[in-house]
Design an enzyme around this catalytic site. Structure first.
Site, PDB file in Angstrom:
ATOM      1  N   GLU A 379       0.834  -1.121  -0.008  1.00 10.90           N
ATOM      2  CA  GLU A 379      -0.207   0.259  -0.039  1.00 10.90           C
ATOM      3  C   GLU A 379       0.586   1.402   0.200  1.00 10.90           C
ATOM      4  O   GLU A 379       2.024   1.688   1.112  1.00 10.90           O
ATOM      5  CB  GLU A 379      -0.455   0.384   0.983  1.00 10.90           C
ATOM      6  CG  GLU A 379      -2.383   0.540   1.125  1.00 10.90           C
ATOM      7  CD  GLU A 379      -2.832   0.967   2.689  1.00 10.90           C
ATOM      8  OE1 GLU A 379      -4.399   0.794   2.248  1.00 10.90           O
ATOM      9  OE2 GLU A 379      -2.616   1.247   3.400  1.00 10.90           O
ATOM     10  N   ALA A 586       3.579  10.898   7.228  1.00  8.62           N
ATOM     11  CA  ALA A 586       4.438   9.510   6.448  1.00  8.62           C
ATOM     12  C   ALA A 586       3.645   8.493   6.512  1.00  8.62           C
ATOM     13  O   ALA A 586       2.847   8.242   7.214  1.00  8.62           O
ATOM     14  CB  ALA A 586       5.743   9.528   7.274  1.00  8.62           C
ATOM     15  N   LYS A 587       4.209   7.617   5.774  1.00  6.64           N
ATOM     16  CA  LYS A 587       3.105   5.557   6.099  1.00  6.64           C
ATOM     17  C   LYS A 587       3.346   5.063   6.904  1.00  6.64           C
ATOM     18  O   LYS A 587       2.432   4.730   7.201  1.00  6.64           O
ATOM     19  CB  LYS A 587       3.558   5.814   3.999  1.00  6.64           C
ATOM     20  CG  LYS A 587       2.667   4.519   4.174  1.00  6.64           C
ATOM     21  CD  LYS A 587       1.420   4.352   3.946  1.00  6.64           C
ATOM     22  CE  LYS A 587       0.888   3.120   3.811  1.00  6.64           C
ATOM     23  NZ  LYS A 587      -0.904   3.082   3.406  1.00  6.64           N
ATOM     24  N   SER A 588       4.313   5.506   7.495  1.00  8.93           N
ATOM     25  CA  SER A 588       5.046   4.501   8.142  1.00  8.93           C
ATOM     26  C   SER A 588       5.597   5.081   9.405  1.00  8.93           C
ATOM     27  O   SER A 588       6.410   5.200   9.260  1.00  8.93           O
ATOM     28  CB  SER A 588       6.449   2.871   7.989  1.00  8.93           C
ATOM     29  OG  SER A 588       5.201   2.382   7.271  1.00  8.93           O
TER      30      SER A 588
END
Length: 592
Positions: A379, A586-588
């Site tokens: 993702e 941010a994604k993570s």
């Protein structure tokens, strides 16, 4: 290779970017206060045999070239770093007193100078990195190159993820497998505290005690084009439309085995039977998935369920009942607050930890006792879509497995609920066909600065999720509320400038929700209703009304999620925001 890898990782950080190359005794560094595309333009004439590269998500210091990675230590060490060094101020003062000059506002630069200083006492780069690690407090994954040690890279991790890639006459490291998939599918996941030395043909790993160790290499079965945009305008749109397949893949084994405890690993049957309670911990969208699951588990098993935001749970004092099932939900399995919450839970009682995760070899999956892997695939969009939906699917399966093990639902009812799950992918595809209608809603919604989302029962957490999506990518202030709370505050905000989006399922609370809507209409509020088929008559006079397929009650939360995802997406497109890379996010989230 470095630039291609950065492009595939840009969803994890995009405030600034940079790279460093070592070729024999030459060392080159290039940094930009911009995206990878700008870095690529300026790097066209560069080449090298060894290098590191980085996209930054700012934690210390504003996004500018001076704060971009790689950072220079002395005159010969360059490092890239993910994470936060908590004692950087004390280290900065100490290193400054030794004559080191700092050129950035970052915590990361202290690592570069520490390694350079350690190299005064050793010619071995891994030894110098280990000496520097001993001084660091906090979470980090680092990569190091040195002009005096050409054709080798040293990398290390503590708390932040790091994976190695095995090519033919090539070795790689990255913070995410997505960067490496076009180059190799043979991966090694480093353990916490590991230091790895990479050359073209070999990898040498030592653990936190300095002992040589072997870590298993695994073939990662993910298509190399999973992180490619294809025919879609944005990754978020692509991932929304990948959801029928993601749900099908996530359900495949569960339907085959009849939603039984064995899906979750060895010992799950006993853990499910003995559990006195369920504690769910998660962050962001995963937390909303946990809130939905609480309704299912309590209704089908009678067990008490508590749902906690991981960053709050970890700092609360208390005890857990022995045998409690602690369900940790994460897309990446590397979320710092969640991992800390899981470790805190283990210290508070004799609990069993069950992970619901989308990454097979993440830190969370390795630390959990039981595991259900979702099959969302990579993702890329920062705003979670298919990862969230597959988490809901996994939690639904978990609730059914728990009820089956504890014999709290009759077999015919278990079979009926399982049959609804089997029909879900087709209903998701049917709901996604409403995209054009949702676009018309988005054209109107884009003109507002505030929005209220309402829902009841399992659709209350979905209202929270819908508001979160709109905030994340369209930058519209949005709040999700349980509709019964309307008169306890939010109604004061309702006027013609506050659109109210209402999620409606065909359940026992339908009349009460219709009353809530009339309260909004009486105050001039514009009501946008997403209603399951058969409930439309209750909302006559709504400003906008859209009908979604009926799922049979328990699964309404899943199908209702889809139009809210599309609404946020198309509203963001109308406003011209950066859909896949929203500002400040941010994604993570691998730091606290």
């Amino acid at each position: 290779m470095l630039l291609a890898g950065l492009t595939r990782l840009e969803y994890r950080g995009y405030d600034s970017s940079g790279l460093a190359l070592v070729d024999n005794s030459d060392m080159t560094r290039l940094r930009v206060a911009g995206r990878v595309a700008e870095l690529a333009q300026r790097a066209e004439a560069l080449s090298g045999r060894c290098g590191v590269a980085h996209t930054r998500w700012a934690t210390h210091g504003e996004p500018n070239e001076a704060n971009a990675h790689p950072h220079l230590g002395g005159d010969n060490v360059l490092i890239v770093h993910n994470g936060i060094i908590e004692n950087h101020r004390a280290l900065r003062d100490e290193l400054s007193s030794l004559g080191y000059r700092f050129t950035s506002d970052t915590d990361s630069e202290t690592i570069a100078h520490l390694i350079h200083h350690a190299l005064r006492d050793t010619d071995d780069l891994p030894t110098a990195v280990r000496a520097a690690m001993a001084r660091l407090q906090g979470a980090f994954a680092i990569g190091v190159v040195c002009r005096d040690h050409p054709e080798r890279v040293v990398c290390a991790r503590r708390g932040s993820p790091l994976v190695l890639g095995l090519g033919f006459g090539e070795r790689f490291f990255a913070s995410d497998i997505a960067a490496l998939l076009p180059l190799t599918q043979r991966m090694i996941h480093l353990e916490d505290g590991d230091i790895a030395e990479l050359t073209r043909d070999a990898i040498r790993i030592v653990d936190q005690d300095g002992a040589s160790v072997e870590r298993p290499a695994r073939t990662v079965d993910v298509a190399a084009d999973s992180a490619e945009l294809g025919q879609y305008r944005h990754f978020m749109q692509k991932e929304i439309f990948e959801q029928p397949g993601a749900v099908t893949d996530t359900l495949a084994r569960a339907l085959e085995l009849g939603c039984r405890a064995e899906l979750f690993g060895h010992g799950a049957d006993d853990a499910f039977a003995r559990a006195p309670a369920v504690r769910i911990v998660a962050c962001g969208s995963s937390y909303h998935a946990g809130l939905v699951a609480r309704y299912w588990i309590e209704e089908w098993t009678g067990l008490p369920v508590s749902v906690d935001i991981a960053s709050e749970y970890r700092y609360r004092n208390g005890r857990e009942q022995d045998g409690t099932l602690v369900v940790a939900i994460s897309q990446s399995g590397e979320t710092a607050d969640l991992l800390a919450a899981v470790r805190a839970a283990k210290e508070r009682g004799d609990v069993r930890v069950m992970a619901i995760c989308n990454v097979a070899h993440a830190t969370l999956t390795r630390e959990a006792d039981l595991l259900f892997l979702t099959q969302a695939g990579i993702e890329v969009g920062v705003a979670s879509t298919k990862a969230f939906l597959t988490q809901l699917v996994a939690l639904h399966v978990f609730a059914l497995a728990l009820a089956r093990t504890r014999a709290t639902l009759a077999e015919p009812e278990l079979n009926r609920l399982g049959g609804q799950l089997a029909a879900l992918p087709a209903q998701i595809a049917q709901t996604l066909a409403l995209e054009q209608d949702i676009e018309h809603w988005a054209q109107e919604l884009a003109h507002y600065d505030h929005t209220l989302f309402l829902g009841r029962h399992t659709l209350y957490p979905i209202a929270l999720e819908g508001a979160l999506k709109l905030k994340e990518i369209a930058y519209i202030h949005a709040e999700g509320y349980a509709a019964g709370e309307l008169k306890h505050g939010p109604l004061a905000l309702v006027d013609e400038h506050m659109p109210v989006i209402v999620c409606v399922s065909h359940d026992a609370l339908l009349d009460k929700l219709a009353s809530n809507v009339r309260e909004v209409q009486a105050r001039g509020g514009k009501v946008f209703v997403l209603a399951e088929a058969g409930t439309e008559a209750e909302f006559d006079g709504a400003h906008r009304l859209l009908t979604v397929p009926v799922t049979g009650g328990a699964l309404a939360a899943l199908t209702m999620t889809l139009p809210l995802q599309l609404l946020a997406y198309h509203t963001a497109c109308r406003k011209g925001t950066d859909v896949d890379k929203p500002r400040n996010l941010a994604k993570s989230v691998t730091v606290e």
